[in-house]
Design a protein around this motif. Structure first.
Motif, PDB file in Angstrom:
ATOM      1  N   ASP A  23       0.868  -1.177   0.000  1.00 52.16           N
ATOM      2  CA  ASP A  23       0.000   0.000   0.000  1.00 52.16           C
ATOM      3  C   ASP A  23       0.904   1.226   0.000  1.00 52.16           C
ATOM      4  OD1 ASP A  23      -1.752   2.097   0.711  1.00 52.16           O
ATOM      5  OD2 ASP A  23      -2.905   0.814   2.068  1.00 52.16           O
ATOM      6  N   VAL A  24       0.778   2.094  -0.999  1.00 54.59           N
ATOM      7  CA  VAL A  24       1.637   3.273  -1.081  1.00 54.59           C
ATOM      8  C   VAL A  24       0.914   4.560  -0.666  1.00 54.59           C
ATOM      9  CG1 VAL A  24       3.213   2.270  -2.780  1.00 54.59           C
ATOM     10  CG2 VAL A  24       1.236   3.565  -3.588  1.00 54.59           C
ATOM     11  N   ARG A  25      -0.213   4.393   0.043  1.00 51.89           N
ATOM     12  CA  ARG A  25      -0.911   5.573   0.568  1.00 51.89           C
ATOM     13  C   ARG A  25      -0.178   6.094   1.802  1.00 51.89           C
ATOM     14  NH1 ARG A  25      -6.627   3.501   1.988  1.00 51.89           N
ATOM     15  NH2 ARG A  25      -5.342   1.802   2.785  1.00 51.89           N
ATOM     16  N   GLU A  26      -0.696   7.163   2.366  1.00 55.02           N
ATOM     17  CA  GLU A  26      -0.146   7.717   3.600  1.00 55.02           C
ATOM     18  C   GLU A  26      -0.700   6.945   4.795  1.00 55.02           C
ATOM     19  OE1 GLU A  26       2.285  10.043   3.727  1.00 55.02           O
ATOM     20  OE2 GLU A  26       2.269   9.856   1.552  1.00 55.02           O
ATOM     21  N   GLU A  27      -0.014   7.048   5.917  1.00 53.76           N
ATOM     22  CA  GLU A  27      -0.385   6.271   7.104  1.00 53.76           C
ATOM     23  C   GLU A  27      -1.822   6.530   7.553  1.00 53.76           C
ATOM     24  OE1 GLU A  27       1.360   5.135  11.510  1.00 53.76           O
ATOM     25  OE2 GLU A  27       2.577   6.342  10.155  1.00 53.76           O
ATOM     26  N   HIS A  28      -2.266   7.790   7.517  1.00 50.36           N
ATOM     27  CA  HIS A  28      -3.633   8.091   7.973  1.00 50.36           C
ATOM     28  C   HIS A  28      -4.673   7.423   7.073  1.00 50.36           C
ATOM     29  CE1 HIS A  28      -3.107  11.337   4.992  1.00 50.36           C
ATOM     30  NE2 HIS A  28      -4.411  11.287   4.866  1.00 50.36           N
ATOM     31  N   GLU A  29      -4.385   7.308   5.770  1.00 52.17           N
ATOM     32  CA  GLU A  29      -5.305   6.630   4.852  1.00 52.17           C
ATOM     33  C   GLU A  29      -5.350   5.134   5.169  1.00 52.17           C
ATOM     34  OE1 GLU A  29      -5.019   8.555   0.569  1.00 52.17           O
ATOM     35  OE2 GLU A  29      -3.016   8.308   1.455  1.00 52.17           O
ATOM     36  N   PHE A  30      -4.174   4.570   5.413  1.00 48.64           N
ATOM     37  CA  PHE A  30      -4.046   3.155   5.759  1.00 48.64           C
ATOM     38  C   PHE A  30      -4.795   2.847   7.050  1.00 48.64           C
ATOM     39  CE2 PHE A  30      -1.721  -0.342   7.820  1.00 48.64           C
ATOM     40  CZ  PHE A  30      -1.657  -1.279   6.798  1.00 48.64           C
ATOM     41  N   ASP A  31      -4.682   3.739   8.037  1.00 50.86           N
ATOM     42  CA  ASP A  31      -5.341   3.546   9.328  1.00 50.86           C
ATOM     43  C   ASP A  31      -6.863   3.565   9.194  1.00 50.86           C
ATOM     44  OD1 ASP A  31      -2.888   3.313  10.580  1.00 50.86           O
ATOM     45  OD2 ASP A  31      -2.877   5.383  11.324  1.00 50.86           O
ATOM     46  N   GLU A  32      -7.383   4.340   8.236  1.00 53.26           N
ATOM     47  CA  GLU A  32      -8.831   4.430   8.028  1.00 53.26           C
ATOM     48  C   GLU A  32      -9.394   3.139   7.448  1.00 53.26           C
ATOM     49  OE1 GLU A  32      -9.818   7.817   5.616  1.00 53.26           O
ATOM     50  OE2 GLU A  32      -8.785   9.191   6.978  1.00 53.26           O
ATOM     51  N   PHE A  33      -8.678   2.540   6.502  1.00 57.40           N
ATOM     52  CA  PHE A  33      -9.143   1.319   5.832  1.00 57.40           C
ATOM     53  C   PHE A  33      -7.967   0.675   5.122  1.00 57.40           C
ATOM     54  CE2 PHE A  33     -10.574  -0.870   1.979  1.00 57.40           C
ATOM     55  CZ  PHE A  33     -11.466  -1.781   2.526  1.00 57.40           C
ATOM     56  N   ASN A  34      -7.801  -0.634   5.349  1.00 57.28           N
ATOM     57  CA  ASN A  34      -6.754  -1.339   4.608  1.00 57.28           C
ATOM     58  C   ASN A  34      -7.159  -2.787   4.408  1.00 57.28           C
ATOM     59  OD1 ASN A  34      -5.226  -3.213   6.597  1.00 57.28           O
ATOM     60  ND2 ASN A  34      -5.393  -1.272   7.731  1.00 57.28           N
ATOM     61  N   ILE A  35      -6.475  -3.442   3.474  1.00 56.71           N
ATOM     62  CA  ILE A  35      -6.798  -4.831   3.138  1.00 56.71           C
ATOM     63  C   ILE A  35      -5.690  -5.785   3.600  1.00 56.71           C
ATOM     64  CG2 ILE A  35      -8.343  -4.246   1.245  1.00 56.71           C
ATOM     65  CD1 ILE A  35      -6.011  -4.933  -0.705  1.00 56.71           C
ATOM     66  N   GLY A  36      -4.869  -5.316   4.529  1.00 56.39           N
ATOM     67  CA  GLY A  36      -3.832  -6.172   5.066  1.00 56.39           C
ATOM     68  C   GLY A  36      -2.509  -6.105   4.330  1.00 56.39           C
ATOM     69  N   ALA A  37      -2.343  -5.114   3.490  1.00 53.52           N
ATOM     70  CA  ALA A  37      -1.090  -4.931   2.750  1.00 53.52           C
ATOM     71  C   ALA A  37      -0.007  -4.370   3.681  1.00 53.52           C
ATOM     72  CB  ALA A  37      -1.308  -3.976   1.576  1.00 53.52           C
ATOM     73  N   THR A  38       1.214  -4.383   3.201  1.00 56.20           N
ATOM     74  CA  THR A  38       2.320  -3.739   3.906  1.00 56.20           C
ATOM     75  C   THR A  38       2.349  -2.277   3.479  1.00 56.20           C
ATOM     76  OG1 THR A  38       3.573  -5.794   3.934  1.00 56.20           O
ATOM     77  CG2 THR A  38       4.827  -3.749   4.237  1.00 56.20           C
TER      78      THR A  38
END
Length: 98
Positions: A23-38
């Motif tokens: 996942d190459v998004r920013e940390e806050h985006e990742f914290d909101e929703f993620n699919i288990g990527a690194t």
């Protein structure tokens, strides 16, 4: 290598395939929703190549919010010699719409 659709990725996750998803998004985006990527934000990717070096000849699936940043990450990784990089078409927007 061809990019990957949300439907194909979901099928492969559901089948419990071992996948290399980043996942190459920013940390806050990742914290909101993620699919288990690194998480490796796009801006940090050049400095963190050593973390993914072992996957140079394996399939890498890269995603972001819409597919734009992950498209840039794919181009960058291919220039670094990664041979099997796939961008998730539509990114997390498309994932959540499905």
């Amino acid at each position: 290598m061809e990019d990957i659709t949300v439907q194909e990725l979901k099928q492969r996750i559901d089948a419990q395939e071992k996948l290399n998803i980043f996942d190459v998004r920013e940390e806050h985006e990742f914290d909101e929703f993620n699919i288990g990527a690194t998480l490796i934000p796009l801006g940090e990717l050049p400095d963190r190549l050593d973390e993914i070096e072992q996957f140079k000849d394996e399939e890498l699936i890269i995603h972001c919010r819409s597919g734009a940043r992950s498209g840039r990450a794919k181009d960058f990784l291919e220039m670094q010699g990664f041979t099997k990089v796939r961008n998730l078409l539509g990114g997390m927007i498309e994932w959540q719409n499905q």
